[in-house]
Design a protein around this motif. Sequence first.
Motif, PDB file in Angstrom:
ATOM      1  N   VAL A  19      23.940  29.138  20.838  1.00 27.76           N
ATOM      2  CA  VAL A  19      23.090  29.374  19.664  1.00 27.76           C
ATOM      3  C   VAL A  19      23.931  29.933  18.526  1.00 27.76           C
ATOM      4  O   VAL A  19      25.054  30.384  18.733  1.00 27.76           O
ATOM      5  CB  VAL A  19      21.944  30.378  19.974  1.00 27.76           C
ATOM      6  N   GLY A  20      23.353  29.941  17.348  1.00 29.06           N
ATOM      7  CA  GLY A  20      23.893  30.703  16.230  1.00 29.06           C
ATOM      8  C   GLY A  20      23.159  32.037  16.203  1.00 29.06           C
ATOM      9  O   GLY A  20      21.953  32.089  16.434  1.00 29.06           O
ATOM     10  N   VAL A  21      23.891  33.110  15.935  1.00 29.68           N
ATOM     11  CA  VAL A  21      23.305  34.454  15.938  1.00 29.68           C
ATOM     12  C   VAL A  21      23.700  35.177  14.661  1.00 29.68           C
ATOM     13  O   VAL A  21      24.841  35.067  14.212  1.00 29.68           O
ATOM     14  CB  VAL A  21      23.810  35.275  17.152  1.00 29.68           C
ATOM     15  N   THR A  22      22.767  35.920  14.100  1.00 34.95           N
ATOM     16  CA  THR A  22      23.104  36.815  13.011  1.00 34.95           C
ATOM     17  C   THR A  22      22.872  38.249  13.478  1.00 34.95           C
ATOM     18  O   THR A  22      21.978  38.531  14.269  1.00 34.95           O
ATOM     19  CB  THR A  22      22.286  36.529  11.745  1.00 34.95           C
ATOM     20  N   TYR A  23      23.717  39.138  12.984  1.00 34.92           N
ATOM     21  CA  TYR A  23      23.727  40.545  13.389  1.00 34.92           C
ATOM     22  C   TYR A  23      23.420  41.405  12.177  1.00 34.92           C
ATOM     23  O   TYR A  23      24.084  41.305  11.146  1.00 34.92           O
ATOM     24  CB  TYR A  23      25.102  40.855  13.975  1.00 34.92           C
ATOM     25  N   ASP A  24      22.418  42.259  12.318  1.00 32.25           N
ATOM     26  CA  ASP A  24      21.966  43.149  11.253  1.00 32.25           C
ATOM     27  C   ASP A  24      22.028  44.582  11.771  1.00 32.25           C
ATOM     28  O   ASP A  24      21.028  45.121  12.263  1.00 32.25           O
ATOM     29  CB  ASP A  24      20.533  42.757  10.864  1.00 32.25           C
ATOM     30  N   GLY A  63      19.190  47.122  12.987  1.00 33.44           N
ATOM     31  CA  GLY A  63      19.222  47.242  14.443  1.00 33.44           C
ATOM     32  C   GLY A  63      18.784  45.980  15.163  1.00 33.44           C
ATOM     33  O   GLY A  63      18.253  46.055  16.271  1.00 33.44           O
ATOM     34  N   TYR A  64      19.041  44.802  14.540  1.00 33.42           N
ATOM     35  CA  TYR A  64      18.582  43.541  15.116  1.00 33.42           C
ATOM     36  C   TYR A  64      19.686  42.491  15.172  1.00 33.42           C
ATOM     37  O   TYR A  64      20.597  42.476  14.348  1.00 33.42           O
ATOM     38  CB  TYR A  64      17.448  42.942  14.270  1.00 33.42           C
ATOM     39  N   ALA A  65      19.534  41.586  16.126  1.00 27.86           N
ATOM     40  CA  ALA A  65      20.223  40.302  16.123  1.00 27.86           C
ATOM     41  C   ALA A  65      19.110  39.260  16.072  1.00 27.86           C
ATOM     42  O   ALA A  65      18.003  39.495  16.573  1.00 27.86           O
ATOM     43  CB  ALA A  65      21.081  40.122  17.366  1.00 27.86           C
ATOM     44  N   ARG A  66      19.406  38.120  15.451  1.00 28.72           N
ATOM     45  CA  ARG A  66      18.371  37.094  15.297  1.00 28.72           C
ATOM     46  C   ARG A  66      18.910  35.711  15.626  1.00 28.72           C
ATOM     47  O   ARG A  66      20.045  35.392  15.293  1.00 28.72           O
ATOM     48  CB  ARG A  66      17.835  37.100  13.863  1.00 28.72           C
ATOM     49  N   VAL A  67      18.041  34.926  16.234  1.00 26.30           N
ATOM     50  CA  VAL A  67      18.323  33.525  16.570  1.00 26.30           C
ATOM     51  C   VAL A  67      17.166  32.710  16.035  1.00 26.30           C
ATOM     52  O   VAL A  67      16.001  33.002  16.339  1.00 26.30           O
ATOM     53  CB  VAL A  67      18.441  33.328  18.104  1.00 26.30           C
ATOM     54  N   ILE A  68      17.461  31.687  15.228  1.00 29.92           N
ATOM     55  CA  ILE A  68      16.391  30.779  14.796  1.00 29.92           C
ATOM     56  C   ILE A  68      16.368  29.607  15.768  1.00 29.92           C
ATOM     57  O   ILE A  68      17.421  29.139  16.226  1.00 29.92           O
ATOM     58  CB  ILE A  68      16.570  30.307  13.337  1.00 29.92           C
ATOM     59  N   ALA A 108      11.980  32.901   7.063  1.00 30.93           N
ATOM     60  CA  ALA A 108      12.794  32.604   5.876  1.00 30.93           C
ATOM     61  C   ALA A 108      13.991  33.544   5.777  1.00 30.93           C
ATOM     62  O   ALA A 108      15.108  33.111   5.462  1.00 30.93           O
ATOM     63  CB  ALA A 108      11.934  32.695   4.615  1.00 30.93           C
ATOM     64  N   ASP A 109      13.795  34.821   6.053  1.00 26.36           N
ATOM     65  CA  ASP A 109      14.899  35.781   6.021  1.00 26.36           C
ATOM     66  C   ASP A 109      15.947  35.424   7.078  1.00 26.36           C
ATOM     67  O   ASP A 109      17.150  35.452   6.795  1.00 26.36           O
ATOM     68  CB  ASP A 109      14.374  37.197   6.259  1.00 26.36           C
ATOM     69  N   ALA A 110      15.507  35.057   8.268  1.00 24.25           N
ATOM     70  CA  ALA A 110      16.444  34.690   9.336  1.00 24.25           C
ATOM     71  C   ALA A 110      17.219  33.420   8.984  1.00 24.25           C
ATOM     72  O   ALA A 110      18.419  33.310   9.276  1.00 24.25           O
ATOM     73  CB  ALA A 110      15.693  34.511  10.654  1.00 24.25           C
ATOM     74  N   VAL A 111      16.566  32.466   8.346  1.00 25.67           N
ATOM     75  CA  VAL A 111      17.246  31.241   7.907  1.00 25.67           C
ATOM     76  C   VAL A 111      18.289  31.580   6.847  1.00 25.67           C
ATOM     77  O   VAL A 111      19.418  31.062   6.885  1.00 25.67           O
ATOM     78  CB  VAL A 111      16.226  30.205   7.386  1.00 25.67           C
TER      79      VAL A 111
END
Length: 134
Positions: free
Chosen positions: A38-43, A47-52, A100-103
């Motif tokens: 997957v692609g992952v973003t780290y915030d 305190g989050y990681a996100r996967v669309i 939308a924020d995660a994208v």
Amino acid sequence: MATDPRNPSDSYLSFWREYHMCTLTTPRPDGTPHVVAVGVTYDPEGGYARVITNKHSRKVANVLAAGADGARVAVCQVDKGRWATLEGVARIRTEPEVVADAVDRYATRYGRTPTPNPDRVVIEIALTRAMGRA
């Protein structure tokens, strides 16, 4: 080496800002691990990681099967001798502004905006642990 997921070192955060594909490990209903790329973003600030992903995916089904308390999951990326893992509790988010924020975060990290998908959801991971050698 353990690190605070909300206060990572500069090198750890820098590694998560580079272009790397990752793995997401979710528990299947029978308890066995399901691991996918997957692609992952780290915030770290939030305190989050996100996967669309698509709402019909196996990973989403696994998170939903865990119930209201969420699923214990991990995301990991590796580049030669560098690696980083983020662990936490995943929940599915469907709100349009969250998607939308995660994208947008994905587009920033991976340098491309995904094609529109009305079935897109976010696996949002509330981080509890971080480790690695970056």
